[in-house]
Write an enzyme that holds these catalytic residues in place. Structure first.
Site, mmCIF file in Angstrom:
data_model
loop_
_atom_site.group_PDB
_atom_site.id
_atom_site.type_symbol
_atom_site.label_atom_id
_atom_site.label_comp_id
_atom_site.label_asym_id
_atom_site.label_seq_id
_atom_site.Cartn_x
_atom_site.Cartn_y
_atom_site.Cartn_z
ATOM 1 N N SER A 1 0.831 -1.207 0.000
ATOM 2 C CA SER A 1 0.000 0.000 0.000
ATOM 3 C C SER A 1 0.864 1.255 0.000
ATOM 4 O O SER A 1 2.039 1.237 0.403
ATOM 5 C CB SER A 1 -0.909 0.008 1.224
ATOM 6 O OG SER A 1 -0.145 0.210 2.405
ATOM 7 N N GLU B 1 7.029 -0.109 -4.978
ATOM 8 C CA GLU B 1 5.962 -0.468 -5.915
ATOM 9 C C GLU B 1 4.663 -0.469 -5.113
ATOM 10 O O GLU B 1 4.364 -1.432 -4.396
ATOM 11 C CB GLU B 1 6.225 -1.848 -6.533
ATOM 12 C CG GLU B 1 7.484 -1.930 -7.372
ATOM 13 C CD GLU B 1 7.379 -1.219 -8.699
ATOM 14 O OE1 GLU B 1 6.291 -0.680 -9.001
ATOM 15 O OE2 GLU B 1 8.367 -1.191 -9.436
ATOM 16 N N CYS C 1 -2.391 -4.408 -8.232
ATOM 17 C CA CYS C 1 -2.082 -2.978 -8.245
ATOM 18 C C CYS C 1 -2.371 -2.390 -9.615
ATOM 19 O O CYS C 1 -2.573 -1.177 -9.742
ATOM 20 C CB CYS C 1 -0.632 -2.739 -7.836
ATOM 21 S SG CYS C 1 0.572 -3.673 -8.799
#
Length: 503
Positions: free
Chosen positions: A238, A259, A293
């Site tokens: 997150s 990332e 994601c």
């Protein structure tokens, strides 16, 4: 066979002796999102064990960096071949632990194999530059060297691929590894790390300290980030987690490779092939139950085709097979846990408060203690409210646009900058979208969805996605330090910039 017994059978087939029923006081219960049952109980790493592990990793680095890079590549080659032999077992383990459908689990294992193949070739291409010197009889060089222990923090949704993206490159670059997997998916980590260490032993290499596995929750991750032997932290998760990692690393002048989240959009232009749009949007939005994601979360559709496209998408979402991810034909498995389900319902409630028209999103009947949901389509008149924030669940917001420049502005009007796409047959629109004044994301696709990146390209995003790059292209440079070398092969000592300093 119970899912716990299935796990035991998988480890037996892998030849890995893992204690999946730990009696340790500090242990983590691992549950499958398929039905909520317990898969295993895994001992957590204590602070003393963590310190010892990172000391081993540092000591192993001191010798591993001296191994020629092509020889380091031999380990990655052997690892990839071992993973290939065990692809069915590893894919099933991913499905059991994450709730991904089996095809996606197998696809993730293929990513591990692919990045190993990429890294083997890379091991003979860790090149620098020879630069023209302004001084006679001088040579100017750029060389690259390993940084040390690379700490890897991975998320639950890709419990093997994220490690492999980092590990394969870091190893051929001459680094050693310390891996803190998600506490939700430690079994996948135990399996994959076990195969890596076994590959090292089969090659006659000292596996001690080469890749240390650290099991635990947030405190273990914090200890990893703050340990002096860890020189680079690659963290996937997150944005909130990434901010904490970035600040901790910055305080120590330590490198971080982040990332993080993504609130990804696709623009659908009047000329778009709607068949491609429907297929691309359905996979990108509903695949992995919206828990990538790179999942598609926002669909920005030209007003002239908006009604027809929404009608087709609603029809497709209505018949998406939702259910047990191990059952053939299932396309959407469960959410990882109850927190994910509550976050999804909260976002849908917020959208309804803005007057949105919500299609689906409800919990499927007969789910028991698991969290199966019908992927939702949410129609909004304008981009607002929960549409501006990432919800890690299968919600596809759809909003109309009239002007292409406005659509690009909407694509860019969120805090994340990971993946994006445009569907168009107009060359000018495609080129504008991928130009400097187009999408501000790290990934900008044309006529494909936002998810499903290949390992050949560098993967990552801008803004609150963290700015990191992993996998292909020149992402290997993140795992090395650069040195500029000047070699004087003459008998005089001329200074740069024409400076004279006579003594």
């Amino acid at each position: 066979m119970s899912h716990a017994n299935d796990v035991s059978s998988i480890f037996q087939a892998l030849g890995i002796n893992a204690d999946t029923d730990s009696k340790a006081t500090a242990a983590i219960d691992v549950h499958t999102p398929i039905d909520g049952s317990r898969l295993a109980r895994i001992a957590a790493t204590s602070p003393t064990e963590l310190d010892a592990a990172l000391n081993r990793s540092h000591q192993r680095f001191l010798s591993w960096r001296d191994v020629p890079a092509p020889k380091r590549g031999e380990l990655v080659r052997a690892f990839g071949e071992t993973v290939r032999r065990h692809k069915p077992e590893l894919g099933r383990l991913i499905s059991l632990e994450t709730g991904k459908i089996l095809q996606e689990g197998l696809g993730e294992v293929q990513e591990v194999i692919d990045i190993c193949e990429f890294a083997v070739g890379l091991s003979r291409q860790l090149y620098g530059l020879t630069i023209a010197s302004e001084r006679p009889d001088h040579k100017l060089l750029e060389t690259w060297h390993p940084v040390g222990v690379v700490g890897i923090i991975s998320a639950f949704n890709f419990p093997m691929a994220v490690f492999a993206w980092n590990a394969a490159l870091a190893l051929v670059c001459g680094n050693t590894l310390a891996w803190k997997p998600s506490e939700k998916t430690p079994l996948s980590a135990i399996a994959l790390n076990g195969l890596l260490l076994r590959s090292a032993k089969e090659l006659g290499l000292d596996a001690d300290g080469l890749s240390e596995l650290l099991i635990g929750e947030r405190a273990i991750g914090e200890a990893l980030v703050n340990h002096p032997h860890v020189k680079l932290v690659s963290a996937t998760g997150s944005t909130a987690m990434g901010k904490n990692v970035a600040m901790a690393c910055a305080a120590q002048f330590k490198r971080s490779l982040l990332e993080l989240g993504g609130n990804n959009a696709a623009i659908v232009c009047p000329s778009a092939n709607l068949e491609l749009v429907v297929r691309g949007a359905a996979f990108a939005a509903a695949g992995t139950a919206g828990q990538r994601c790179t999942s598609l979360r926002r669909l920005i559709v030209h007003r002239s085709i908006y009604p027809a496209l929404v009608e087709r998408l609603v029809a497709v979402f209505a018949r998406l097979p939702v259910g047990n991810p191990l059952t053939e034909g299932t396309l959407v498995g469960p959410l990882i846990d109850g927190r994910a389900f509550e976050a999804m319902q909260g976002a849908l409630t917020g959208a309804k408060g803005l007057g949105a028209k919500v299609h689906f999103g409800q919990r499927e009947q007969g789910a028991g203690s698991a969290h199966y949901v019908r992927p939702a389509i949410v129609e909004l008149a304008e981009q607002a409210g929960p549409m501006l924030h990432e919800t890690f669940a299968p919600i596809l917001y759809v909003v109309p646009y009239d002007d292409f420049d406005d659509a690009i502005a909407m694509n860019n009007a969120v805090v994340h900058g990971l993946s994006s796409a445009v569907f168009t047959q107009d060359l000018r629109e495609a080129e504008r979208f991928t130009s400097a004044r187009g999408s501000d994301c790290g990934i900008a696709n044309v006529n494909i969805g936002t998810s499903g990146a290949e390992i050949g390209g560098a993967f990552g995003g801008e803004k609150e996605t963290g700015g990191g790059r992993e996998s292909g292209s020149d992402a290997w440079k993140a795992y090395m330090r650069r040195a500029t070398n000047t070699v004087n092969y003459g008998a005089s000592l001329p200074l740069a910039q024409g400076i004279r300093f006579e003594i």
